[in-house]
Design an enzyme around this catalytic site. Structure first.
Site, mmCIF file in Angstrom:
data_model
loop_
_atom_site.group_PDB
_atom_site.id
_atom_site.type_symbol
_atom_site.label_atom_id
_atom_site.label_comp_id
_atom_site.label_asym_id
_atom_site.label_seq_id
_atom_site.Cartn_x
_atom_site.Cartn_y
_atom_site.Cartn_z
ATOM 1 N N CYS A 159 -5.516 1.914 -1.855
ATOM 2 C CA CYS A 159 -5.425 1.785 -0.397
ATOM 3 C C CYS A 159 -4.184 2.490 0.132
ATOM 4 C CB CYS A 159 -5.381 0.327 0.049
ATOM 5 S SG CYS A 159 -6.834 -0.583 -0.382
ATOM 6 N N ASP B 281 5.646 -5.334 6.453
ATOM 7 C CA ASP B 281 4.480 -5.740 5.671
ATOM 8 C C ASP B 281 5.000 -6.399 4.405
ATOM 9 O OD1 ASP B 281 2.416 -5.898 3.873
ATOM 10 O OD2 ASP B 281 1.707 -3.843 4.150
ATOM 11 N N GLN C 169 3.326 -7.859 -0.514
ATOM 12 C CA GLN C 169 3.683 -7.839 -1.938
ATOM 13 C C GLN C 169 4.988 -8.576 -2.219
ATOM 14 O OE1 GLN C 169 1.820 -6.978 -4.373
ATOM 15 N NE2 GLN C 169 0.185 -5.984 -3.249
ATOM 16 N N HIS D 237 0.373 0.839 2.744
ATOM 17 C CA HIS D 237 -1.007 0.423 2.472
ATOM 18 C C HIS D 237 -1.829 0.742 3.720
ATOM 19 C CE1 HIS D 237 -4.303 -2.504 1.984
ATOM 20 N NE2 HIS D 237 -3.963 -2.583 0.708
ATOM 21 N N LYS E 291 -2.040 -13.597 -2.219
ATOM 22 C CA LYS E 291 -1.138 -12.863 -3.122
ATOM 23 C C LYS E 291 0.079 -13.706 -3.477
ATOM 24 C CE LYS E 291 -2.406 -8.407 -1.120
ATOM 25 N NZ LYS E 291 -3.107 -7.583 -2.103
HETATM 26 N N1 PMP Z 1 -0.164 -4.460 2.521
HETATM 27 C C1 PMP Z 1 0.096 -4.376 1.217
HETATM 28 C C2 PMP Z 1 1.397 -3.780 0.764
HETATM 29 C C3 PMP Z 1 -0.841 -4.849 0.302
HETATM 30 O O1 PMP Z 1 -0.590 -4.769 -1.003
HETATM 31 C C4 PMP Z 1 -2.050 -5.431 0.777
HETATM 32 C C5 PMP Z 1 -3.115 -5.940 -0.172
HETATM 33 N N2 PMP Z 1 -3.433 -5.088 -1.219
HETATM 34 C C6 PMP Z 1 -2.257 -5.504 2.140
HETATM 35 C C7 PMP Z 1 -1.288 -5.008 2.991
HETATM 36 C C8 PMP Z 1 -3.500 -6.097 2.723
HETATM 37 O O2 PMP Z 1 -3.585 -7.454 2.419
HETATM 38 P P1 PMP Z 1 -4.929 -8.259 2.689
HETATM 39 O O3 PMP Z 1 -6.007 -7.480 2.000
HETATM 40 O O4 PMP Z 1 -4.672 -9.579 2.036
HETATM 41 O O5 PMP Z 1 -5.119 -8.331 4.141
#
Ligand code: PMP
Length: 391
Positions: free
Chosen positions: A349, A183, A186, A106, A209
């Site tokens: 993203c 990270d 998810q 991401h 999440k």
């Molecule tokens: N890493 C991953 C794998 C994600 O899915 C997300 C959120 N889509 C993020 C990082 C970023 O999370 P946040 O927008 O809550 O900071």
């Protein structure tokens, strides 16, 4: 529970709904308890401070950290990863050092590393993604060197839904003297996290999440590493002594939580952890796997689509991304929206992954413990209408 009706909500990888107990905890704080933490000398301030610190302890147990000083409250995964990049990596990296990520990261676990590479002269290297949505451990073995100071990988891909086996990765990285940043955005609402078993040195996730509120997240760091992480925000609450020209910091974790924190967010996160623990990850997994089998069987048997990554439902943890062969992802999402079915379409993203998959966008359906089979069926029924366009 957050009520999305009349929408069938299949965008849980973007954010999950909030159960009643989380909603009540947040509103109770604002309605009856809205005081600051770590400062007040009166009963209510002490009470809320101990509730706030009890959540830290709860999160420590939730991810099997060794002590609560290793749990820093942040505004989310993005914030946590930026803190590691700006506060730790920026200090330790030298020209010639390497940072390694995968092509499926991401942007939150990519752009901060690009920035720190540019600032320090370190090199950013990539691991490929295999057809079934994994990293290739052989490639990792070949590319790791004693200059690889940081390996930053997602635990579950927000696009492909696949889970990476990070424990053997951590072992290899450590053999070369590097650290592993995981990270877990998810993961937290879907699977148990054990930072010890993973061997993660830093790990990041977001409350929103995992059935909690937005604007709250966690940075876990092995204590010896967190000690080296320089604060990137300065101000109240994080200082010990301030003179005209200088200041000293509080011990961990407070020195990394400058200013008034997101108190309602922390309390809500605690309620979300309670909710998840009451459901239990075994039951959550059984439910999600049942839905994912139904969803993927529906996709695979009826539609002229390509599913990215693994074709096996059991390999998908929450998310599945696909494209119709002849209809753009945005058109698919628009047609689904007209049928009150919410999915995500776009690059998710994850631009480097889109390039690797040779597409500019995908449709992503994502589920959580709160998703019902009726929602999955409405999604599949609405896809029939998309297919109708092809006739
Ligand atoms: N890493 C991953 C794998 C994600 O899915 C997300 C959120 N889509 C993020 C990082 C970023 O999370 P946040 O927008 O809550 O900071």
């Amino acid at each position: 529970m957050t009520n999305y009706q009349p929408v069938a909500y299949l965008d849980n990888a973007a954010t999950t709904p909030m159960p009643d107990e989380v909603l009540t905890t947040v509103t109770n704080y604002y309605q009856f308890q809205k005081v600051n933490v770590h400062r007040g000398m009166y009963g209510l301030a002490h009470q809320v401070t101990s509730q706030y610190e009890a959540v830290r302890e709860q999160v420590k147990n939730f991810i099997h950290a060794t002590n609560s000083a290793e749990i820093v409250f942040t505004s989310g995964t993005t914030d946590s990863l930026n803190m590691v990049a700006a506060g730790y990596a920026r200090q330790v990296l030298q020209p010639g050092d390497e940072i390694m990520v995968s092509l499926m990261e991401h942007h939150s676990n990519l752009v901060p590393w690009q920035q720190v590479a540019q600032q320090t002269g370190a090199q950013l290297k990539y691991l490929n993604v295999t057809v079934d949505g994994q990293i290739d451990i052989k490639q990792l073995r070949q590319q790791l060197t004693d200059h690889t100071k940081i390996v930053a990988l997602t635990l579950v891909s927000n696009v492909l839904g696949t889970k990476l086996e990070l424990a053997p990765v951590a072992e290899l990285v450590h053999q070369h003297g590097g650290i592993l940043v995981a990270d877990a955005a998810q993961v937290a609402g879907h699977l148990p996290i054990d930072v010890q078993a993973l061997g993660a040195d830093f790990l990041a996730f977001s409350g929103h999440k995992m059935f909690g509120p937005t604007g709250i997240g966690v940075l876990y760091g092995r204590q010896s590493l967190l000690e080296q992480l320089r604060p990137v925000r300065f101000g109240g609450e994080m200082i010990q002594e301030v003179t005209q020209q200088d200041a000293t910091w509080q011990p961990l974790p407070l020195r990394l939580e400058a200013g008034t924190p997101n108190i309602a967010g922390v309390l809500g996160l605690g309620a979300a952890v309670n909710y998840l623990q009451r459901l239990g990850f075994t039951a959550i997994q059984a439910h999600e796997q049942k839905l994912m089998r139904r969803l993927m069987a529906g996709l695979q048997s009826h539609f002229p689509i390509q599913i990215y990554g693994s074709q096996v439902a059991g390999d998908h943890h929450g998310a599945v991304s696909f494209n119709f062969k002849q209809i753009h992802a945005h058109d698919v999402a628009t047609i689904l929206d007209a049928a009150n079915v919410a999915v995500r379409a776009g690059q998710m993203c994850a631009a480097p992954l889109m390039q690797a998959l040779q597409t500019d966008s995908v449709v992503r359906a994502s589920i959580s413990a709160a998703t019902t089979s009726a929602e999955v069926d409405r999604f599949l029924a609405a896809l029939d209408q998309v297919e109708g366009l092809l006739l």
